[in-house]
Design an enzyme around this catalytic site. Structure first.
Site, PDB file in Angstrom:
ATOM      1  N   GLU A 299       0.824  -1.212   0.000  1.00 19.38           N
ATOM      2  CA  GLU A 299       0.000   0.000   0.000  1.00 19.38           C
ATOM      3  C   GLU A 299       0.858   1.262   0.000  1.00 19.38           C
ATOM      4  OE1 GLU A 299      -3.031   0.123  -0.595  1.00 19.38           O
ATOM      5  OE2 GLU A 299      -3.958  -1.771   0.043  1.00 19.38           O
TER       6      GLU A 299
ATOM      7  N   ASP B 157      -4.253  -9.868  -8.627  1.00 17.08           N
ATOM      8  CA  ASP B 157      -4.512  -8.928  -9.724  1.00 17.08           C
ATOM      9  C   ASP B 157      -3.317  -8.141 -10.281  1.00 17.08           C
ATOM     10  OD1 ASP B 157      -4.508  -7.533  -7.286  1.00 17.08           O
ATOM     11  OD2 ASP B 157      -6.541  -6.757  -7.451  1.00 17.08           O
TER      12      ASP B 157
ATOM     13  N   GLU C 108     -11.808   0.505 -10.673  1.00 16.65           N
ATOM     14  CA  GLU C 108     -11.359  -0.358 -11.780  1.00 16.65           C
ATOM     15  C   GLU C 108     -12.290  -0.378 -12.994  1.00 16.65           C
ATOM     16  OE1 GLU C 108     -11.241  -1.094  -8.579  1.00 16.65           O
ATOM     17  OE2 GLU C 108      -9.169  -1.671  -8.124  1.00 16.65           O
TER      18      GLU C 108
HETATM   19  C1  DMJ Z   1      -6.169   0.564  -5.236  1.00 21.29           C
HETATM   20  O1  DMJ Z   1      -5.386   0.802  -4.128  1.00 21.29           O
HETATM   21  C2  DMJ Z   1      -5.362  -0.020  -6.370  1.00 21.29           C
HETATM   22  O2  DMJ Z   1      -6.050   0.135  -7.568  1.00 21.29           O
HETATM   23  C3  DMJ Z   1      -5.041  -1.473  -6.151  1.00 21.29           C
HETATM   24  O3  DMJ Z   1      -4.388  -2.037  -7.259  1.00 21.29           O
HETATM   25  C4  DMJ Z   1      -6.304  -2.262  -5.877  1.00 21.29           C
HETATM   26  N1  DMJ Z   1      -7.123  -1.674  -4.859  1.00 21.29           N
HETATM   27  C5  DMJ Z   1      -7.361  -0.260  -4.863  1.00 21.29           C
HETATM   28  C6  DMJ Z   1      -8.587   0.172  -5.634  1.00 21.29           C
HETATM   29  O4  DMJ Z   1      -9.635  -0.688  -5.645  1.00 21.29           O
END
Ligand code: DMJ
Length: 449
Positions: free
Chosen positions: A112, A239, A355
């Site tokens: 993060e 992902d 997304e």
């Molecule tokens: C964000 O912090 C980033 O896009 C990450 O790759 C996935 N989760 C959140 C948004 O949903």
């Protein structure tokens, strides 16, 4: 060296200019998005200034750790620059440069902090040119480095910014493999190869742990290298590992990354792609046997049309985006997760995720098809309808009841609002030949010649 850097930054800035070429209707929507971005930023300024996140219902703030790290201003800065919000960018910059310090005895989550803070600061440096952004990024990178001191070279999940103490050896592909864009950029700017090497090595070790059918699972022990959970899919915990293989190749031109991406995407399309009655989706399978698992798809998985489009598979990207749109429209705003075999909502929340909107933007960029512009309008309008309140934007407890929850994640300003804006913004706002977005939507310069 300095002269060369200035030239590089100028080219990048030019690629991110906001010269107008859009239609009047698009410009009007871009203006609406700007106004809503300002609304949420003003809420942060009034009730959460100097803290991490705004709590829009209680009109207060939330900090991730014992001390704040200015998540929202760092995450929001690149959006302000792309939207041309000079006054807001100046406020955020001043706050960051006056009060952000990483000399804090706290254990932070590498993934993060990397995507939001390191990515945000490096992007800020490239967009603004102030060396102090780079100094902060370099200091942060050095404090995070001990995370890689494991028997395999794959990082621990948490690292203390002062002592370098690490914890949590059960990690996952997304948190291990979503580092290279930021760490590679840091190496390029500092001339110190160690950051690229550490992040690349972690990726390589993880890749070598793939199954015989070229899939990775959900949880791996980074000390022993043993898989603890073997479900393969494109969602949470996996992902952006895939995303960074493709983007890493596009950014640095490292052929090994292309080979890794090519290998995985073949397997993903063979074992996870699912032509169901309700449309085209990507589900789960066991990473070793390929045996089909859950028919789950959610807001996080909706990043994949964008990645497919970037990898020039527009056919699958378009089909999957139609499914993502169906998912969004089930309740008029996107649920966190559905079972695509029954089209039932299985997770009712919406945490302001970007997304699905990001994918509409990529598809609009690559196809020019007005369908995605219309999708963008519907997505943005429903955000305003469901999530806006007097002081900002709120998560939804349930997309079925519309009940709001007292949180506004920093990625709402970094990503959700940025992608909404970019769908309607002038066509040359971002030059895809010169820019890659990290997974938190921070634009970073492409180094591949
Ligand atoms: C964000 O912090 C980033 O896009 C990450 O790759 C996935 N989760 C959140 C948004 O949903």
């Amino acid at each position: 060296m300095k002269k060369r850097l200035s030239a590089i930054l100028l080219i990048f800035l030019f690629a991110c200019n906001t010269t107008d070429t859009g239609t009047a209707g698009d410009r009007q929507y871009a203006g609406k998005v700007q106004a809503e971005f300002r609304h949420a930023w003003n809420g942060y300024k009034t009730y959460a200034w100097g803290h991490d996140d705004l709590k829009p219902l209680s009109q207060s703030f939330h900090d991730w750790y014992e001390e704040p790290l200015l998540m929202t201003p760092v995450d929001a800065f690149s959006t302000m620059k792309l939207m041309g919000l000079a006054a807001e960018a100046q406020e955020a910059k001043q706050l960051i440069l006056d009060s952000l310090s990483f000399d804090k005895d706290i254990s932070v989550q590498l993934f993060e902090i990397n995507i939001r803070q390191l990515g945000g600061l490096l992007s800020a440096y490239q967009l603004d040119g102030d060396e102090r952004f780079l100094a902060l990024a370099t200091d942060l990178g050095n404090r995070l480095l001990p995370a890689f001191d494991s028997p395999t070279g794959m990082p621990y999940r948490y690292v203390n910014l002062v002592t370098g103490a690490t914890r949590d050896s059960l990690n996952n592909p997304a948190e291990i493999g979503t580092l290279l864009l930021e760490w590679g950029t840091l190496s390029k700017h500092t001339g110190n190869p160690v950051y690229y090497e550490k992040a690349k090595n972690a990726l390589r070790v993880l890749y070598e742990k793939r199954s015989k059918i070229d899939l990775v699972g959900t949880i791996i022990n980074i000390e022993s290298g043993q898989w603890e959970r073997t479900e393969a899919h494109i969602g949470a915990r996996i992902d952006s590992y895939y995303e960074y293989l493709l983007k890493g190749w596009l950014m640095f031109g490292d052929p090994e990354l292309k080979e890794m991406w090519d290998t995985h995407i073949r397997a993903i399309n063979r074992y996870l792609a699912d032509e169901a009655e309700s449309g085209f989706w990507y589900g789960s399978a066991d990473m070793h046997s390929g045996e089909r698992g859950e028919t789950y798809f959610g807001a996080l998985e909706a990043f994949f049309p964008a990645v497919l489009a970037l990898g020039r598979d527009l056919d699958r990207a378009r089909k999957l985006q139609e499914s993502c749109y169906k998912m969004w429209m089930l309740a008029g705003i996107e649920p966190e997760g559905i079972d695509y075999s029954t089209m039932e909502i299985v997770y009712e929340g919406y945490v302001l995720r970007p997304e699905n909107i990001e994918s509409a933007y990529y598809l609009y960029h690559f196809t020019g098809d007005a369908r995605y512009l219309e999708m963008g309008k519907e997505y943005f309008d429903s955000l305003v309808r469901f999530c806006r309140n007097d002081v900002g934007y709120a998560h939804l407890q349930s997309v079925l009841t519309g009940e709001q929850r007292d949180a506004m994640q920093s990625f709402f300003l970094a990503e959700t609002m940025k992608y909404c804006y970019l769908i309607f913004a002038p066509g040359n706002t971002v030059d895809f030949g010169k820019t890659i977005f990290n997974t938190e939507a921070h634009p970073l310069k492409i180094w591949k010649e």
